[in-house]
Design a protein around this motif. Sequence first.
Motif, PDB file in Angstrom:
ATOM      1  N   GLU A  39       1.886  50.252   7.557  1.00  0.00           N
ATOM      2  CA  GLU A  39       0.779  50.245   8.512  1.00  0.00           C
ATOM      3  C   GLU A  39       1.146  49.543   9.818  1.00  0.00           C
ATOM      4  N   GLY A  40       2.418  49.188   9.972  1.00  0.00           N
ATOM      5  CA  GLY A  40       2.885  48.594  11.216  1.00  0.00           C
ATOM      6  C   GLY A  40       2.490  47.145  11.428  1.00  0.00           C
ATOM      7  N   MET A  41       2.202  46.441  10.359  1.00  0.00           N
ATOM      8  CA  MET A  41       1.822  45.031  10.473  1.00  0.00           C
ATOM      9  C   MET A  41       3.066  44.174  10.738  1.00  0.00           C
ATOM     10  N   GLN A  42       2.844  43.078  11.445  1.00  0.00           N
ATOM     11  CA  GLN A  42       3.943  42.167  11.739  1.00  0.00           C
ATOM     12  C   GLN A  42       3.953  40.952  10.822  1.00  0.00           C
ATOM     13  N   GLN A  43       2.823  40.719  10.160  1.00  0.00           N
ATOM     14  CA  GLN A  43       2.750  39.581   9.241  1.00  0.00           C
ATOM     15  C   GLN A  43       1.755  39.872   8.132  1.00  0.00           C
ATOM     16  N   ILE A  44       1.944  39.162   7.045  1.00  0.00           N
ATOM     17  CA  ILE A  44       1.034  39.245   5.909  1.00  0.00           C
ATOM     18  C   ILE A  44       0.704  37.808   5.533  1.00  0.00           C
ATOM     19  N   TRP A  45      -0.550  37.548   5.222  1.00  0.00           N
ATOM     20  CA  TRP A  45      -0.964  36.176   4.944  1.00  0.00           C
ATOM     21  C   TRP A  45      -1.945  36.129   3.773  1.00  0.00           C
ATOM     22  N   LEU A  46      -2.142  34.921   3.263  1.00  0.00           N
ATOM     23  CA  LEU A  46      -3.064  34.697   2.158  1.00  0.00           C
ATOM     24  C   LEU A  46      -3.489  33.242   2.130  1.00  0.00           C
ATOM     25  N   GLY A  47      -4.546  32.979   1.390  1.00  0.00           N
ATOM     26  CA  GLY A  47      -4.989  31.618   1.127  1.00  0.00           C
ATOM     27  C   GLY A  47      -4.790  31.331  -0.348  1.00  0.00           C
ATOM     28  N   VAL A  48      -4.309  30.137  -0.652  1.00  0.00           N
ATOM     29  CA  VAL A  48      -4.069  29.751  -2.044  1.00  0.00           C
ATOM     30  C   VAL A  48      -4.478  28.291  -2.225  1.00  0.00           C
ATOM     31  N   TRP A  49      -5.181  28.013  -3.318  1.00  0.00           N
ATOM     32  CA  TRP A  49      -5.638  26.655  -3.613  1.00  0.00           C
ATOM     33  C   TRP A  49      -4.444  25.722  -3.672  1.00  0.00           C
ATOM     34  N   GLU A  50      -4.523  24.626  -2.936  1.00  0.00           N
ATOM     35  CA  GLU A  50      -3.395  23.698  -2.863  1.00  0.00           C
ATOM     36  C   GLU A  50      -3.005  23.139  -4.228  1.00  0.00           C
ATOM     37  N   LYS A  51      -3.943  23.097  -5.175  1.00  0.00           N
ATOM     38  CA  LYS A  51      -3.647  22.570  -6.507  1.00  0.00           C
ATOM     39  C   LYS A  51      -3.062  23.626  -7.441  1.00  0.00           C
ATOM     40  N   ASN A  52      -2.982  24.866  -6.982  1.00  0.00           N
ATOM     41  CA  ASN A  52      -2.380  25.929  -7.792  1.00  0.00           C
ATOM     42  C   ASN A  52      -0.877  25.964  -7.459  1.00  0.00           C
ATOM     43  N   VAL A  53      -0.187  24.941  -7.926  1.00  0.00           N
ATOM     44  CA  VAL A  53       1.221  24.726  -7.577  1.00  0.00           C
ATOM     45  C   VAL A  53       2.097  25.911  -7.990  1.00  0.00           C
ATOM     46  N   ARG A  54       1.801  26.473  -9.130  1.00  0.00           N
ATOM     47  CA  ARG A  54       2.592  27.619  -9.610  1.00  0.00           C
ATOM     48  C   ARG A  54       2.497  28.790  -8.626  1.00  0.00           C
ATOM     49  N   ALA A  55       1.285  29.072  -8.132  1.00  0.00           N
ATOM     50  CA  ALA A  55       1.103  30.165  -7.172  1.00  0.00           C
ATOM     51  C   ALA A  55       1.769  29.834  -5.844  1.00  0.00           C
ATOM     52  N   VAL A  56       1.632  28.605  -5.378  1.00  0.00           N
ATOM     53  CA  VAL A  56       2.253  28.205  -4.110  1.00  0.00           C
ATOM     54  C   VAL A  56       3.767  28.422  -4.192  1.00  0.00           C
ATOM     55  N   ARG A  57       4.367  28.015  -5.288  1.00  0.00           N
ATOM     56  CA  ARG A  57       5.817  28.205  -5.454  1.00  0.00           C
ATOM     57  C   ARG A  57       6.193  29.684  -5.494  1.00  0.00           C
ATOM     58  N   PHE A  58       5.372  30.485  -6.177  1.00  0.00           N
ATOM     59  CA  PHE A  58       5.602  31.935  -6.245  1.00  0.00           C
ATOM     60  C   PHE A  58       5.614  32.526  -4.838  1.00  0.00           C
ATOM     61  N   TYR A  59       4.632  32.158  -4.029  1.00  0.00           N
ATOM     62  CA  TYR A  59       4.560  32.699  -2.667  1.00  0.00           C
ATOM     63  C   TYR A  59       5.714  32.193  -1.802  1.00  0.00           C
ATOM     64  N   GLU A  60       6.104  30.950  -1.981  1.00  0.00           N
ATOM     65  CA  GLU A  60       7.253  30.435  -1.225  1.00  0.00           C
ATOM     66  C   GLU A  60       8.521  31.200  -1.598  1.00  0.00           C
ATOM     67  N   ARG A  61       8.722  31.468  -2.875  1.00  0.00           N
ATOM     68  CA  ARG A  61       9.893  32.249  -3.309  1.00  0.00           C
ATOM     69  C   ARG A  61       9.856  33.666  -2.746  1.00  0.00           C
ATOM     70  N   SER A  62       8.661  34.142  -2.427  1.00  0.00           N
ATOM     71  CA  SER A  62       8.491  35.496  -1.886  1.00  0.00           C
ATOM     72  C   SER A  62       8.552  35.539  -0.362  1.00  0.00           C
ATOM     73  N   GLY A  63       8.878  34.402   0.258  1.00  0.00           N
ATOM     74  CA  GLY A  63       9.072  34.373   1.700  1.00  0.00           C
ATOM     75  C   GLY A  63       7.901  33.870   2.524  1.00  0.00           C
ATOM     76  N   PHE A  64       6.826  33.431   1.883  1.00  0.00           N
ATOM     77  CA  PHE A  64       5.685  32.884   2.606  1.00  0.00           C
ATOM     78  C   PHE A  64       5.956  31.422   2.978  1.00  0.00           C
ATOM     79  N   ARG A  65       5.390  31.012   4.111  1.00  0.00           N
ATOM     80  CA  ARG A  65       5.469  29.625   4.558  1.00  0.00           C
ATOM     81  C   ARG A  65       4.078  29.129   4.881  1.00  0.00           C
ATOM     82  N   LYS A  66       3.844  27.847   4.648  1.00  0.00           N
ATOM     83  CA  LYS A  66       2.537  27.248   4.961  1.00  0.00           C
ATOM     84  C   LYS A  66       2.351  27.248   6.481  1.00  0.00           C
ATOM     85  N   THR A  67       1.233  27.813   6.918  1.00  0.00           N
ATOM     86  CA  THR A  67       0.954  27.899   8.355  1.00  0.00           C
ATOM     87  C   THR A  67      -0.400  27.311   8.716  1.00  0.00           C
ATOM     88  N   GLY A  68      -1.118  26.780   7.745  1.00  0.00           N
ATOM     89  CA  GLY A  68      -2.425  26.203   8.025  1.00  0.00           C
ATOM     90  C   GLY A  68      -3.180  25.945   6.740  1.00  0.00           C
TER      91      GLY A  68
END
Length: 171
Positions: free
Chosen positions: A122-151
């Motif tokens: 669809e020609g997007m330049q970025q993909i983002w999501l919100g994840v509960w800070e206490k869901n450490v397992r999910a945060v790590r999963f997203y970091e391994r997938s190339g996501f970075r904390k931006t806010g």
Amino acid sequence: MQTSIRKAGLNDAMLLAQLGADTFRETFAEGNQPEHLRQYIANAFHETKLRQELAHPESRFYILEADGSPAGYLKLNTGSAQTEAGADTAMEVERIYVRSSWQQHGFGKALLLLAFDKAVSEGMQQIWLGVWEKNVRAVRFYERSGFRKTGAHAFYMGEDKQTDLIMTKFL
């Protein structure tokens, strides 16, 4: 094991409501007050609300089935459907839910790869999501997938103010 991912339609509202409620409860029951959790699920995963979300032209749902049974789903938003004001070149992963009994089978990764494919097509330049800070397992999963904390932003579970990390991957 047979797996497939299909785009959801209006006739899937009840299935998505049940799948969403079940997976949300499995993931967030621990660490939240039962009454707050019950109220949130009753509002967020009501069949009527899911029908409205399915009908939004800038939201898309995909259901992952394993051995003929619904194992998880993905909700993507663009434009005005995004839960935070986002750029026209951004796609939001609002929900990526996999039943606990089907976790550790690569289903979360499969749904996320589908999200990346949809964003790129669809020609997007970025993909983002919100994840509960206490869901450490999910945060790590997203970091391994190339996501970075931006806010971060506030998320309310009843009266309990929680923090969701905003994570972004540039495509």
